[in-house]
Motif scaffolding. Sequence first.
Motif, PDB file in Angstrom:
ATOM      1  N   ASP A  45     116.151-102.759 -62.945  1.00  0.00           N
ATOM      2  CA  ASP A  45     117.445-101.662 -63.312  1.00  0.00           C
ATOM      3  C   ASP A  45     118.023-100.610 -62.244  1.00  0.00           C
ATOM      4  N   GLN A  46     118.639-101.066 -60.955  1.00  0.00           N
ATOM      5  CA  GLN A  46     118.330-100.530 -59.426  1.00  0.00           C
ATOM      6  C   GLN A  46     119.626-100.450 -59.473  1.00  0.00           C
ATOM      7  N   THR A  47     119.955 -99.006 -58.462  1.00  0.00           N
ATOM      8  CA  THR A  47     120.745 -98.664 -58.003  1.00  0.00           C
ATOM      9  C   THR A  47     120.949 -98.689 -56.284  1.00  0.00           C
ATOM     10  N   LEU A  48     121.773 -99.410 -56.405  1.00  0.00           N
ATOM     11  CA  LEU A  48     122.383 -99.672 -54.837  1.00  0.00           C
ATOM     12  C   LEU A  48     123.076 -99.081 -53.799  1.00  0.00           C
ATOM     13  N   THR A  49     122.509 -98.797 -53.028  1.00  0.00           N
ATOM     14  CA  THR A  49     124.035 -98.215 -52.100  1.00  0.00           C
ATOM     15  C   THR A  49     123.225 -98.531 -50.782  1.00  0.00           C
ATOM     16  N   SER A  50     125.075 -98.929 -50.392  1.00  0.00           N
ATOM     17  CA  SER A  50     124.483 -99.175 -48.518  1.00  0.00           C
ATOM     18  C   SER A  50     126.284 -98.453 -48.023  1.00  0.00           C
ATOM     19  N   THR A  51     125.975 -98.308 -46.209  1.00  0.00           N
ATOM     20  CA  THR A  51     127.073 -97.604 -46.242  1.00  0.00           C
ATOM     21  C   THR A  51     128.052 -98.612 -45.352  1.00  0.00           C
ATOM     22  N   THR A  80     125.155-113.985 -56.294  1.00  0.00           N
ATOM     23  CA  THR A  80     125.947-112.935 -54.920  1.00  0.00           C
ATOM     24  C   THR A  80     126.724-112.189 -55.961  1.00  0.00           C
ATOM     25  N   LEU A  81     126.928-111.489 -55.817  1.00  0.00           N
ATOM     26  CA  LEU A  81     128.581-110.413 -56.591  1.00  0.00           C
ATOM     27  C   LEU A  81     128.897-109.342 -56.034  1.00  0.00           C
ATOM     28  N   PRO A  82     130.313-109.519 -55.855  1.00  0.00           N
ATOM     29  CA  PRO A  82     130.399-108.503 -54.955  1.00  0.00           C
ATOM     30  C   PRO A  82     130.073-107.272 -55.227  1.00  0.00           C
ATOM     31  N   GLY A  83     130.148-106.415 -54.572  1.00  0.00           N
ATOM     32  CA  GLY A  83     129.121-104.992 -54.580  1.00  0.00           C
ATOM     33  C   GLY A  83     130.491-104.058 -54.049  1.00  0.00           C
ATOM     34  N   THR A  84     130.174-102.816 -53.556  1.00  0.00           N
ATOM     35  CA  THR A  84     130.658-101.722 -52.874  1.00  0.00           C
ATOM     36  C   THR A  84     130.693-101.718 -51.565  1.00  0.00           C
ATOM     37  N   LEU A  85     131.551-101.777 -50.815  1.00  0.00           N
ATOM     38  CA  LEU A  85     131.173-101.654 -49.222  1.00  0.00           C
ATOM     39  C   LEU A  85     131.378-100.392 -49.086  1.00  0.00           C
ATOM     40  N   GLY A  86     130.180 -99.303 -48.865  1.00  0.00           N
ATOM     41  CA  GLY A  86     129.991 -98.537 -48.223  1.00  0.00           C
ATOM     42  C   GLY A  86     129.934 -97.647 -49.513  1.00  0.00           C
ATOM     43  N   GLY A  87     129.481 -97.489 -50.754  1.00  0.00           N
ATOM     44  CA  GLY A  87     129.590 -97.030 -51.724  1.00  0.00           C
ATOM     45  C   GLY A  87     128.155 -97.345 -52.594  1.00  0.00           C
ATOM     46  N   THR A  88     128.111 -96.999 -53.701  1.00  0.00           N
ATOM     47  CA  THR A  88     126.530 -96.429 -54.742  1.00  0.00           C
ATOM     48  C   THR A  88     126.866 -97.573 -56.245  1.00  0.00           C
ATOM     49  N   THR A 114     127.778-103.074 -62.249  1.00  0.00           N
ATOM     50  CA  THR A 114     128.121-102.499 -62.346  1.00  0.00           C
ATOM     51  C   THR A 114     129.101-101.730 -60.578  1.00  0.00           C
ATOM     52  N   ARG A 115     129.894-101.370 -60.145  1.00  0.00           N
ATOM     53  CA  ARG A 115     130.863-101.309 -59.190  1.00  0.00           C
ATOM     54  C   ARG A 115     131.028 -99.661 -59.170  1.00  0.00           C
ATOM     55  N   ALA A 116     131.001 -99.302 -57.858  1.00  0.00           N
ATOM     56  CA  ALA A 116     131.041 -97.234 -57.793  1.00  0.00           C
ATOM     57  C   ALA A 116     132.018 -97.024 -58.289  1.00  0.00           C
ATOM     58  N   ASP A 117     133.248 -97.783 -58.541  1.00  0.00           N
ATOM     59  CA  ASP A 117     134.872 -97.823 -59.263  1.00  0.00           C
ATOM     60  C   ASP A 117     134.412 -97.573 -60.523  1.00  0.00           C
ATOM     61  N   GLY A 118     133.549 -98.353 -61.281  1.00  0.00           N
ATOM     62  CA  GLY A 118     133.626 -98.758 -62.457  1.00  0.00           C
ATOM     63  C   GLY A 118     133.918-100.214 -63.160  1.00  0.00           C
TER      64      GLY A 118
END
Length: 189
Positions: free
Chosen positions: A169-175, A143-151, A116-120
């Motif tokens: 079940d994990q939250t992944l954050t990156s800058t 491999t799935l696309p995530g949000t660059l610079g988001g959670t 579930t990306r940052a934009d929902g």
Amino acid sequence: MNTNQKYSRMKGLSMRYLIPAAACSALLFCALFAGCTSPTQAQIQPVGTTVMTPVPESPQETVAPVATTFESIVPLPANQMIYLSLTKDRPTGNIILQCSGGPGMSSAQVIDLTVTRADGTVEDKQLTNANDAGQISSDASITLPGTLGGTDHAKVHVTIGGNVFLVIDQTLTSTNPYSSTNSSLNFNS
């Protein structure tokens, strides 16, 4: 036996039964009251978390929350352990699930990654044993696309013997390494 003696004896008997009768009546009242005020099966709602899902584009784009039920992480049995690692690639924001073998790889039917990306938006991808070897490769990855610079949020389910286990079940954050706030170059010199 005279009248006073009969009255005393009856009074003693009635007092002996009055206290237990009063206690039983109080318990009955409490039981009835509790039964009348407890929620019915239709009113009981599971505890849930809110997951944002995308709404089709319209002039005003909005994201509506969707309630889902809470799911606990369940470790795989020791004889069916699968070694998995979940990471978020810093330069791209991609979310990578890497399998590293384990005794459960031969019996795993499905390994499912849901992001579930940052934009929902929600995306799902699976590894299955529906191949010529009849099992998931011990070095397989998703491999799935995530949000660059988001959670983003990721869940990994493993199906073994028809049983589905939530193992991550994990939250992944990156800058974002390309943003001006993360740049080590100073152009004002």
